[in-house]
Write a protein that holds these residues in place. Structure first.
Motif, PDB file in Angstrom:
ATOM      1  N   LYS A  93       0.847  -1.193   0.000  1.00  0.00           N
ATOM      2  CA  LYS A  93       0.000   0.000   0.000  1.00  0.00           C
ATOM      3  C   LYS A  93       0.887   1.249   0.000  1.00  0.00           C
ATOM      4  O   LYS A  93       1.895   1.306   0.713  1.00  0.00           O
ATOM      5  CB  LYS A  93      -0.885  -0.032   1.254  1.00  0.00           C
ATOM      6  CG  LYS A  93      -1.893   1.084   1.282  1.00  0.00           C
ATOM      7  CD  LYS A  93      -2.643   1.109   2.604  1.00  0.00           C
ATOM      8  CE  LYS A  93      -3.446   2.388   2.720  1.00  0.00           C
ATOM      9  NZ  LYS A  93      -4.003   2.608   4.029  1.00  0.00           N
ATOM     10  N   LYS A  97     -13.986   9.021  -2.258  1.00  0.00           N
ATOM     11  CA  LYS A  97     -14.008   7.818  -3.114  1.00  0.00           C
ATOM     12  C   LYS A  97     -14.979   7.962  -4.282  1.00  0.00           C
ATOM     13  O   LYS A  97     -14.946   7.163  -5.211  1.00  0.00           O
ATOM     14  CB  LYS A  97     -14.292   6.574  -2.288  1.00  0.00           C
ATOM     15  CG  LYS A  97     -15.645   6.494  -1.690  1.00  0.00           C
ATOM     16  CD  LYS A  97     -15.788   5.169  -0.956  1.00  0.00           C
ATOM     17  CE  LYS A  97     -17.188   5.098  -0.394  1.00  0.00           C
ATOM     18  NZ  LYS A  97     -17.343   4.073   0.600  1.00  0.00           N
ATOM     19  N   TYR A 154      -6.175  18.804   7.989  1.00  0.00           N
ATOM     20  CA  TYR A 154      -6.533  17.396   8.140  1.00  0.00           C
ATOM     21  C   TYR A 154      -7.756  17.149   7.271  1.00  0.00           C
ATOM     22  O   TYR A 154      -8.674  17.973   7.250  1.00  0.00           O
ATOM     23  CB  TYR A 154      -6.888  17.083   9.596  1.00  0.00           C
ATOM     24  CG  TYR A 154      -5.718  17.214  10.535  1.00  0.00           C
ATOM     25  CD1 TYR A 154      -4.680  16.294  10.507  1.00  0.00           C
ATOM     26  CD2 TYR A 154      -5.644  18.266  11.437  1.00  0.00           C
ATOM     27  CE1 TYR A 154      -3.597  16.420  11.367  1.00  0.00           C
ATOM     28  CE2 TYR A 154      -4.560  18.408  12.292  1.00  0.00           C
ATOM     29  CZ  TYR A 154      -3.546  17.472  12.258  1.00  0.00           C
ATOM     30  OH  TYR A 154      -2.475  17.602  13.096  1.00  0.00           O
ATOM     31  N   PRO A 155      -7.793  16.020   6.554  1.00  0.00           N
ATOM     32  CA  PRO A 155      -9.003  15.751   5.780  1.00  0.00           C
ATOM     33  C   PRO A 155     -10.196  15.597   6.716  1.00  0.00           C
ATOM     34  O   PRO A 155     -10.061  15.009   7.788  1.00  0.00           O
ATOM     35  CB  PRO A 155      -8.711  14.414   5.082  1.00  0.00           C
ATOM     36  CG  PRO A 155      -7.373  13.972   5.516  1.00  0.00           C
ATOM     37  CD  PRO A 155      -6.815  14.944   6.496  1.00  0.00           C
ATOM     38  N   SER A 156     -11.333  16.184   6.346  1.00  0.00           N
ATOM     39  CA  SER A 156     -12.514  16.058   7.207  1.00  0.00           C
ATOM     40  C   SER A 156     -13.178  14.707   6.952  1.00  0.00           C
ATOM     41  O   SER A 156     -12.958  14.083   5.914  1.00  0.00           O
ATOM     42  CB  SER A 156     -13.512  17.178   6.921  1.00  0.00           C
ATOM     43  OG  SER A 156     -14.118  16.946   5.668  1.00  0.00           O
ATOM     44  N   PHE A 157     -13.996  14.268   7.913  1.00  0.00           N
ATOM     45  CA  PHE A 157     -14.718  13.000   7.744  1.00  0.00           C
ATOM     46  C   PHE A 157     -15.589  13.052   6.497  1.00  0.00           C
ATOM     47  O   PHE A 157     -15.698  12.090   5.750  1.00  0.00           O
ATOM     48  CB  PHE A 157     -15.568  12.705   8.979  1.00  0.00           C
ATOM     49  CG  PHE A 157     -14.812  12.012  10.091  1.00  0.00           C
ATOM     50  CD1 PHE A 157     -13.424  11.986  10.091  1.00  0.00           C
ATOM     51  CD2 PHE A 157     -15.475  11.374  11.119  1.00  0.00           C
ATOM     52  CE1 PHE A 157     -12.722  11.345  11.099  1.00  0.00           C
ATOM     53  CE2 PHE A 157     -14.780  10.713  12.138  1.00  0.00           C
ATOM     54  CZ  PHE A 157     -13.411  10.714  12.127  1.00  0.00           C
ATOM     55  N   LYS A 158     -16.226  14.227   6.293  1.00  0.00           N
ATOM     56  CA  LYS A 158     -17.083  14.373   5.120  1.00  0.00           C
ATOM     57  C   LYS A 158     -16.225  14.230   3.857  1.00  0.00           C
ATOM     58  O   LYS A 158     -16.605  13.554   2.899  1.00  0.00           O
ATOM     59  CB  LYS A 158     -17.744  15.758   5.167  1.00  0.00           C
ATOM     60  CG  LYS A 158     -19.139  15.769   4.608  1.00  0.00           C
ATOM     61  CD  LYS A 158     -19.821  17.082   4.893  1.00  0.00           C
ATOM     62  CE  LYS A 158     -21.050  16.866   5.732  1.00  0.00           C
ATOM     63  NZ  LYS A 158     -21.728  18.060   6.130  1.00  0.00           N
ATOM     64  N   ILE A 191     -13.420  12.643   3.510  1.00  0.00           N
ATOM     65  CA  ILE A 191     -12.957  11.257   3.352  1.00  0.00           C
ATOM     66  C   ILE A 191     -14.043  10.419   2.674  1.00  0.00           C
ATOM     67  O   ILE A 191     -13.762   9.624   1.776  1.00  0.00           O
ATOM     68  CB  ILE A 191     -12.584  10.658   4.731  1.00  0.00           C
ATOM     69  CG1 ILE A 191     -11.318  11.337   5.258  1.00  0.00           C
ATOM     70  CG2 ILE A 191     -12.370   9.150   4.630  1.00  0.00           C
ATOM     71  CD1 ILE A 191     -11.030  11.062   6.719  1.00  0.00           C
ATOM     72  N   MET A 192     -15.284  10.640   3.111  1.00  0.00           N
ATOM     73  CA  MET A 192     -16.373   9.822   2.545  1.00  0.00           C
ATOM     74  C   MET A 192     -16.700  10.230   1.104  1.00  0.00           C
ATOM     75  O   MET A 192     -17.087   9.396   0.302  1.00  0.00           O
ATOM     76  CB  MET A 192     -17.606   9.914   3.444  1.00  0.00           C
ATOM     77  CG  MET A 192     -17.360   9.221   4.780  1.00  0.00           C
ATOM     78  SD  MET A 192     -18.829   9.058   5.776  1.00  0.00           S
ATOM     79  CE  MET A 192     -19.162  10.733   6.182  1.00  0.00           C
ATOM     80  N   ASP A 213       4.262  12.984   2.335  1.00  0.00           N
ATOM     81  CA  ASP A 213       3.959  14.106   3.224  1.00  0.00           C
ATOM     82  C   ASP A 213       4.361  15.447   2.598  1.00  0.00           C
ATOM     83  O   ASP A 213       3.664  16.447   2.750  1.00  0.00           O
ATOM     84  CB  ASP A 213       4.717  13.903   4.549  1.00  0.00           C
ATOM     85  CG  ASP A 213       3.862  14.282   5.734  1.00  0.00           C
ATOM     86  OD1 ASP A 213       2.629  14.267   5.577  1.00  0.00           O
ATOM     87  OD2 ASP A 213       4.429  14.600   6.795  1.00  0.00           O
TER      88      ASP A 213
END
Lengths: 260, 321
Positions: A31, A197, A187-191, A193-194, A36
């Protein structure tokens, strides 16, 4: 303002890297994660697009095995889409071939005002690709930017030097390499991240970009790994007996390191 | 039936882990312990910005509309890094019960909660309001409506407070079938799993590095056995915690029973891992300057709050027998 950011997906630096004994190239089977040092370019691009009041950020990457894990991280930060060049014939590509492929990928995206890159990758360290991409595109190359601003159709940067910085500007479109620390990556937000994809990743081969197999990979490489040696062990430091003047030696030592 | 977390759930966990590794190193936990940084930590603000506080909030109120199963791995990471703020009380207990989340999701308002049958709430110096309970159910009370008596805690980052409130004050919360409390139990249990992992990781790292008789002490069978015991306890507790989260997320009628099972096993695992970690570290494990105690004392505090292992086993016995 449309910005392309060149990002590299690398083996996790926390895991000790391994070289392929036959080719002496870094193994990249597992993976991969977003380098960075590229997160600074992604953040800079997102901020510039927001400041411009419109446009989008497109990622450009070359990686084995159609790997998208690192791209998803940058998409989660807010990039709109990505172009991924992945093809077995690309294994062994040297810096120049890589730069040509990334330049063609930028052309494939089209309507790009600015290309951002890191100064060098964390696993390759050639540091030559930004200028090579600019040459391949025929665009100005601005390197080691510690700040970037866009105004009046020009890009203005502060170029980090050993003594301080130079103010440099060039007309758009241009290629700019940014130093680590140019901005603080979000930081990537949870929203994010979802949603990442669902964002489009245009997966292409070297052939799709107009390259023949003999122009890329080991076949098209002008560089060759001749020998690999272990890094020399760190030497013992210099011991100074204090005769009342050792402070001057310390000052000279720090000056030599350009710390003071 | 799929018995694995989804790619999204793993990605949310990894993002939380990356954030906390940078924002909540032991140095930051220690700063809270020593009272050097009053107010919420940078980790709390970053977690709020990331959206962690709104995982269980409906999308119509600005949240993510996700389930307890999406939150459980995230809370486990907050345990692993010993996040000082009362995130379980805020994100798992309070947020799903409230109708106005304007300030709760941004983290500018911190909401703590008392454990069932207790008047003690963590984060008492930070919290703007508290979820409290009595025989009539749960209520939200503002800081100004309560008397707060600060208490000594074995874990000084917790700023534990005794909350005295008037049952006529505050806003009553609708908590059908005690889900709020079950969420708290599972949240604390997941933090205990994270703490168990952390103490085990620290100890494995230490026994590999620490040499005696010319070899790492981790090569001695007696040390290996201690660590294997802790690992077994962890691996037995973890699936129960995940199952309890799944039961809450899918409205399994037995979610309260599963939450008790999770808390009993997670408390035991964390206490055992703490004992083994302390023993394998030798004398240095006792020192205040070494980081182990930050995690061990958090584990002690969480193992005894929201009901200890014994009380949850009694509760289970009543259900089963």
């Amino acid at each position: 303002m449309n910005i392309a950011v060149c990002v590299k997906q690398i083996p996790d630096p926390a895991v000790p890297g391994e070289l392929n004994p036959e080719t002496s190239a870094l193994k990249r089977e597992g993976k991969l994660i977003l380098d960075d040092s590229d997160s600074y370019g992604v953040e800079m691009a997102l901020q510039l697009v927001t400041a411009a009041g419109g446009g989008e950020v497109t990622l450009v990457s070359m990686a084995p095995n159609n790997e998208t894990s690192g791209l998803r991280t940058a998409l989660a930060m807010g990039a709109a889409k990505a172009v991924l060049v992945s093809d077995d014939t690309l294994a062994g590509s040297d810096a120049l071939s890589t730069a040509k492929i990334l330049a063609k990928s930028v052309e494939r995206v089209g309507d790009i005002d600015l290309v951002l890159t890191a100064t060098e990758s964390t696993d390759g360290y050639t540091g030559t690709i930004p200028a090579q991409i600019a040459e391949a595109l025929g665009w100005p190359s601005l390197t080691f930017a510690k700040s970037v601003a866009i105004a009046d159709g020009k890009v203005k940067i502060q170029r980090q030097t050993e003594a301080g910085f130079d103010d440099v500007e060039a007309p758009l479109p241009a290629v700019v390499s940014v130093t680590a620390g140019v901005v603080e990556p979000r930081y990537p937000s949870f929203k994010g991240i979802m949603e990442a994809k669902k964002k489009p990743v245009d997966e292409v081969t070297a052939g799709d970009l107009g390259f023949n197999p003999d122009q890329v990979g080991w076949a098209g490489s002008h560089q060759e790994i001749v020998e690999v040696r272990a890094a020399p062990a760190r030497e013992a430091g210099e011991k100074i007996e204090d005769d009342g003047e050792s402070h001057a030696r310390i000052v000279t030592f720090l000056e030599g390191l350009k710390i003071i | 039936m799929r018995f694995a977390f989804t790619e999204d759930q793993i990605a949310l966990r990894d993002a939380t882990r990356d954030l906390l590794a940078k924002e909540c190193p032991p140095k930051a936990v220690r700063a809270q312990w020593e009272g050097e940084e009053p107010g919420p930590s940078s980790a709390w603000r970053a977690l709020a910005e990331m959206g962690v506080l709104g995982v269980l909030a409906p999308e119509s109120l600005g949240g993510l509309g996700l389930s307890e199963l999406d939150l459980v791995l995230v809370l486990e990471e907050t345990g692993y890094f010993a996040l000082p703020e009362p995130i379980v009380e805020h994100a798992a207990v309070a947020v799903p019960l409230l109708n106005d989340l304007t300030t709760a999701l941004t983290g500018t308002e911190i909401i703590s909660a008392t454990a069932p049958n207790s008047d003690l709430a963590p984060g008492a110096t930070l919290a703007h309001s508290f979820v409290v309970g009595d025989e009539n159910g749960l209520a939200l009370v503002e800081r100004g409506q309560v008397e707060i008596g600060l208490c000594e805690s074995v874990d000084q980052t917790r700023s534990l407070g005794r909350i005295k409130w008037d049952s006529k004050s505050g806003q009553r919360l609708d908590d059908p079938r005690g889900k709020g409390q079950a969420r708290g139990l599972v949240g604390i249990s997941s933090q205990l799993v994270g703490l168990t992992r952390r103490m085990l990781d620290m100890t494995v790292e230490y026994v590999i590095e620490r040499q005696q008789f010319g070899v790492p002490v981790g090569s001695f069978q007696a040390v290996k056995h201690h660590l294997a015991d802790a690992r077994i306890a962890l691996e037995f507790a973890r699936p129960l915690v995940y199952r309890a989260a799944w039961s809450l997320a899918t409205d399994d009628p037995d979610y309260e029973v599963h939450a008790s099972m999770a808390k009993a096993m997670a408390s035991d695992a964390a206490l055992l891992a703490g004992r083994k970690a302390l023993q394998c570290h030798g004398a240095i494990g006792y020192s205040f300057e070494y980081d182990l105690h930050l995690f061990m004392k958090r584990a002690w505090a969480l193992a005894s709050t929201w009901g200890d292992a014994r009380s949850h086993r009694s509760r289970l016995a009543q259900v089963i027998l």
